[in-house]
Motif scaffolding. Structure first.
Motif, mmCIF file in Angstrom:
data_model
loop_
_atom_site.group_PDB
_atom_site.id
_atom_site.type_symbol
_atom_site.label_atom_id
_atom_site.label_comp_id
_atom_site.label_asym_id
_atom_site.label_seq_id
_atom_site.Cartn_x
_atom_site.Cartn_y
_atom_site.Cartn_z
ATOM 1 N N GLN A 42 0.802 -1.215 0.000
ATOM 2 C CA GLN A 42 0.000 0.000 0.000
ATOM 3 C C GLN A 42 0.837 1.267 0.000
ATOM 4 O O GLN A 42 0.561 2.202 -0.741
ATOM 5 N N ARG A 43 1.863 1.305 0.829
ATOM 6 C CA ARG A 43 2.608 2.549 1.019
ATOM 7 C C ARG A 43 3.776 2.668 0.038
ATOM 8 O O ARG A 43 4.461 1.691 -0.268
ATOM 9 N N ALA A 55 1.393 -0.863 -6.532
ATOM 10 C CA ALA A 55 0.660 -0.260 -5.420
ATOM 11 C C ALA A 55 -0.617 -1.045 -5.146
ATOM 12 O O ALA A 55 -1.363 -1.399 -6.067
ATOM 13 N N MET A 56 -0.870 -1.316 -3.882
ATOM 14 C CA MET A 56 -2.074 -2.043 -3.484
ATOM 15 C C MET A 56 -3.209 -1.029 -3.291
ATOM 16 O O MET A 56 -3.461 -0.559 -2.178
ATOM 17 N N ASP A 57 -3.888 -0.709 -4.389
ATOM 18 C CA ASP A 57 -4.943 0.301 -4.295
ATOM 19 C C ASP A 57 -6.198 -0.043 -5.084
ATOM 20 O O ASP A 57 -7.281 0.417 -4.755
ATOM 21 N N ASP A 58 -6.075 -0.844 -6.145
ATOM 22 C CA ASP A 58 -7.225 -1.147 -6.995
ATOM 23 C C ASP A 58 -7.220 -2.633 -7.332
ATOM 24 O O ASP A 58 -6.332 -3.124 -8.025
ATOM 25 N N HIS A 59 -8.216 -3.336 -6.833
ATOM 26 C CA HIS A 59 -8.278 -4.792 -6.950
ATOM 27 C C HIS A 59 -8.105 -5.265 -8.392
ATOM 28 O O HIS A 59 -7.222 -6.087 -8.692
#
Length: 384
Positions: free
Chosen positions: A232-233, A250-254
């Motif tokens: 995420q970060r 980036a872990m933001d949109d599946h």
């Protein structure tokens, strides 16, 4: 081992030390060196006190302390350092004069409060990542001696001293002198890596780059795998690159993440996926990223409620789903021994991950940073 939060365990900031003067640091180092020399001298028979005049701690009777300082979580979000009785090792135990203890994200529920916890918790609890010097041994202990530097599997390590069963203390070699060694999480990384069965040429996705995830990036790269780090970060992704990750996402949109990994693998997805977040969404995302007949490894600490997972997908793709947590203490110890060798050989390089350092008196600040993870936080250590 235990991981929670979207990027698991711990983190750090050099600014924590800026308030401590260089002279204080020098004095602390001198005290540690003096302490270690005296312990080893008494162990080797060089103490100026005759052996029959020594207490179990290696000090003359009139100097032996009966108390120690320990952190106590007195209520949710509240901690205090208290003076408590110094524990005496029983048969088969050793007492460790702790140099430090890592903070684990599994401690966050105790700090935040849950209805099933009682307060105040026991002094030093739930610290379980301690290392230091043995200063006393109980009856029947023959493999360890006063003065040995060890990583211990114990449970009250937010304190100046803690007890451990002798078979749950791992001696540290001289090559690791002066280095922090939170043995339990380092051992967890080795055990998880072993159960992942990563081979050269495989593509491995690791979800959640905190302390554990970053260590697994290092191990997977050493094994010859291609590593995709998802976190995420931005700081965590930078750490993943430093640890050798080939790709970062980036872990933001599946759905975008799924599409990115699909493109990176020519539609095959990943032979191995390790989930390190302890959260439901990334666990389901991990299944989506695992190739047919691949292995999905659950390393996250999922102990704050039930999970709904896509068993339909797991079943259709024929996934091997591995819960990589250990409950046998001797398996923990085997992992710690493997970690000792890996760090000594340079295969594991945890030093860049120890980002925040605190004194025992800063325990509340340490828990707060562990919970909210300021920018640049990966792993926090209490040092004594």
């Amino acid at each position: 081992m235990q991981t929670t939060s979207l990027e698991e365990n711990t983190e750090s900031n050099a600014e924590i030390h800026s308030a401590t003067s260089s002279s204080a640091s020098s004095s602390r180092l001198q005290r540690q060196l003096t302490r270690r020399h005296s312990l080893r001298s008494s162990r080797n028979g060089f103490s100026r006190y005759a052996s029959h005049d020594l207490t179990e701690t290696g000090a003359p009777p009139h100097m032996a302390s009966t108390t120690m300082r320990a952190a106590v979580v007195t209520a949710p979000g509240q901690a205090a350092v208290q003076t408590v009785a110094l524990p005496a090792p029983q048969a088969g135990q050793v007492r460790v004069q702790l140099e430090g203890c890592g903070l684990c994200a599994s401690n966050i529920p105790v700090w935040e409060g849950r209805e099933w916890f009682s307060y105040p918790v026991e002094a030093g609890n739930p610290g379980h990542e301690g290392w230091g010097l043995i200063d006393a041994v109980g009856a029947g202990v023959t493999e360890l001696q006063v003065g040995d530097r060890v990583a211990a599997l114990s449970y009250h390590a937010y304190a100046e001293y803690d007890l451990a069963d002798a078979d749950k203390a791992v001696k540290l070699p001289a090559a690791l002198d002066g280095q922090p060694f939170p043995g339990e999480p380092l051992g967890c990384a080795m055990n998880i890596f072993g159960r992942s069965e990563i081979k050269a040429g495989q593509t491995v996705a690791i979800l959640g780059i905190g302390f554990l995830g970053a260590l697994l990036v290092q191990l997977a790269k050493h094994a010859g795998a291609r590593v995709i780090a998802v976190s995420q970060r931005a700081y965590s992704l930078d750490i993943a690159r430093q640890c050798g990750a080939d790709e970062v996402i980036a872990m933001d949109d599946h759905y975008r993440i799924i599409e990115d990994v699909k493109q990176l693998t020519d539609g095959r997805f990943c032979e191995r996926v390790i989930e390190c977040t302890g959260k439901e969404w990334p666990l389901n995302l991990a299944g989506e990223l695992t190739a047919e007949r691949g292995r999905l490894v659950v390393a996250g600490f999922h102990q704050d409620g039930l999970r709904q997972v896509n068993v339909q997908l797991w079943n259709w793709r024929g996934l091997d789903v591995i819960n990589a947590h250990e409950r046998d203490p001797q398996q923990y110890i085997a992992g710690i021994r493997a970690a000792v060798a890996a760090v000594a050989q340079g295969v594991l390089q945890p030093d860049l991950l120890y980002t925040h350092h605190y004194s025992l008196d800063q325990i509340s600040e340490a828990f707060d940073h562990l919970t909210h993870r300021p920018d640049g936080f990966i792993k926090a250590l209490l040092t004594f």
